[in-house]
Motif scaffolding. Structure first.
Motif, mmCIF file in Angstrom:
data_model
loop_
_atom_site.group_PDB
_atom_site.id
_atom_site.type_symbol
_atom_site.label_atom_id
_atom_site.label_comp_id
_atom_site.label_asym_id
_atom_site.label_seq_id
_atom_site.Cartn_x
_atom_site.Cartn_y
_atom_site.Cartn_z
ATOM 1 N N ALA A 199 26.775 28.711 32.857
ATOM 2 C CA ALA A 199 28.140 28.930 33.042
ATOM 3 C C ALA A 199 28.940 27.478 33.106
ATOM 4 N N ALA A 200 28.514 26.543 33.666
ATOM 5 C CA ALA A 200 28.934 25.219 34.149
ATOM 6 C C ALA A 200 28.742 24.526 32.779
ATOM 7 N N SER A 201 28.509 24.700 31.930
ATOM 8 C CA SER A 201 28.130 23.771 30.363
ATOM 9 C C SER A 201 29.525 23.687 29.743
ATOM 10 N N HIS A 202 30.402 24.768 29.881
ATOM 11 C CA HIS A 202 31.728 24.779 29.095
ATOM 12 C C HIS A 202 32.522 26.023 29.504
ATOM 13 N N PRO A 203 33.997 25.676 29.457
ATOM 14 C CA PRO A 203 34.678 27.037 29.730
ATOM 15 C C PRO A 203 34.609 28.288 29.071
ATOM 16 N N ALA A 204 34.119 27.934 27.841
ATOM 17 C CA ALA A 204 33.962 29.185 26.941
ATOM 18 C C ALA A 204 32.747 29.941 27.438
ATOM 19 N N GLU A 205 31.491 29.188 27.878
ATOM 20 C CA GLU A 205 30.341 29.615 28.408
ATOM 21 C C GLU A 205 30.658 30.399 29.794
ATOM 22 N N PHE A 206 31.614 29.697 30.523
ATOM 23 C CA PHE A 206 31.928 30.263 31.903
ATOM 24 C C PHE A 206 32.508 31.575 31.790
ATOM 25 N N LEU A 207 33.335 31.793 30.561
ATOM 26 C CA LEU A 207 33.851 33.095 30.541
ATOM 27 C C LEU A 207 33.059 34.125 30.275
ATOM 28 N N ALA A 208 32.012 33.734 29.131
ATOM 29 C CA ALA A 208 31.100 34.776 28.718
ATOM 30 C C ALA A 208 29.950 35.279 29.771
ATOM 31 N N VAL A 209 29.481 34.200 30.591
ATOM 32 C CA VAL A 209 28.684 34.583 31.647
ATOM 33 C C VAL A 209 29.407 35.177 32.628
ATOM 34 N N CYS A 210 30.681 35.135 33.063
ATOM 35 C CA CYS A 210 31.246 35.955 33.946
ATOM 36 C C CYS A 210 31.557 37.163 33.247
ATOM 37 N N SER A 211 31.793 37.451 32.194
ATOM 38 C CA SER A 211 31.918 38.712 31.659
ATOM 39 C C SER A 211 30.695 39.531 31.529
ATOM 40 N N GLU A 212 29.383 38.670 31.417
ATOM 41 C CA GLU A 212 28.180 39.664 31.598
ATOM 42 C C GLU A 212 28.024 40.006 32.832
ATOM 43 N N LEU A 213 28.520 39.306 33.808
ATOM 44 C CA LEU A 213 28.454 39.754 35.556
ATOM 45 C C LEU A 213 29.450 40.817 35.502
ATOM 46 N N PHE A 214 30.500 40.528 35.190
ATOM 47 C CA PHE A 214 31.486 41.752 35.320
ATOM 48 C C PHE A 214 31.176 42.917 34.913
ATOM 49 N N PHE A 215 30.294 43.253 33.914
ATOM 50 C CA PHE A 215 29.986 44.432 33.534
ATOM 51 C C PHE A 215 28.428 44.830 33.850
ATOM 52 N N THR A 216 27.559 43.862 34.382
ATOM 53 C CA THR A 216 26.299 44.219 34.754
ATOM 54 C C THR A 216 25.828 43.880 36.061
#
Length: 260
Positions: free
Chosen positions: A208-225
């Protein structure tokens, strides 16, 4: 107008779609992250999933999905838009399934100008106005309260791209503030990178630290799972995602899966 189209218009019927007869409810009740939805939400999710398969081409390259597989993929795919609509998935028309992640050699340059070649494994890929590519070997493991979900990760990239390039700042819903969103996400992104710089092990995937877009995608995974983890580590980010998706997955996460 073709003969079949003319007859359908005359008779007021549409051609049958085999995906409309998929075992939606049975599959829904077997996927942990979809349990806890109320009756209205279950019905809505099934309707959205069927509509997704009507609107998007599902291309299977080297894989053969069963009806249950198709239903599981579609149901998890539309979970983020349960309280939105399919317009949030506009801009692409095809979902391509491949057997395994693709390994590519990539050239990276660090902050000191040093260039290195590395091999990167890609389980999913999203491009602006292009198809969604997903590795079935990874998708087949999705659905649990484990913090990972490939199809949600990649589709959040698609939502992010609605405003242009993927930058971690998707379009806001009515009543949301882009300024507040950016402030909360940037603070969490910086905190994660600082934690990694100190050599500490983070509570979320360091990718998630590699790029703001990946941070959003990883956090969204966590949000739902794994919502309890996200809410504990980055509560402001959790609240922003709650406003964007119109859901509170923490309320449906079992307590035995909420501790870290």
């Amino acid at each position: 107008m073709g003969v079949m189209s003319w007859l359908q218009r005359l008779l007021g019927t549409r051609p049958s779609n085999p995906d409309d007869a998929l075992p939606w409810r049975e599959v829904l009740l077997a996927i942990p992250i979809l349990q806890g939805l109320n009756e209205h939400e279950q019905t809505r999710l099934c309707e959205l999933a069927a509509a997704l398969l009507r609107q998007k081409s599902l291309t299977e390259l080297g894989v053969s999905l069963s009806p249950e597989d198709r239903a599981a993929l579609a149901l998890q795919a539309v979970l983020p838009i349960l309280h939105l609509d399919l317009q949030w998935y506009r801009g692409f028309h095809e979902i391509i399934l491949i057997p395994e992640p693709v390994v590519r050699r990539e050239t990276l340059q660090d902050e000191f100008g040093l260039v290195s070649d590395i091999e990167e494994e890609h389980a999913g890929e999203s491009w602006q106005q292009g198809p969604l590519v997903l590795a079935w070997s990874e998708l087949a493991q999705d659905g649990g309260w484990d913090g990972y979900n490939l199809v949600i990760h990649e589709l959040v990239h698609k939502i992010d791209m609605l405003g242009g390039e993927a930058d971690g700042a998707p379009p806001m819903r009515l009543g949301m503030s882009m300024q507040r969103w950016r402030r909360h996400f940037q603070a969490a992104f910086d905190a994660l990178n600082a934690q990694l710089a100190r050599g500490e092990e983070p509570s979320i995937d360091p990718y998630a630290a590699s790029h703001p877009a990946e941070f959003l995608a990883v956090c969204s995974e966590l949000f739902f799972t794994r919502p309890a983890t996200l809410q504990r580590v980055y509560p402001a980010v959790y609240d922003e995602l709650k406003a964007l998706f119109g859901q509170d997955p923490r309320s449906r996460q079992p307590e035995d899966g909420a501790s870290d």
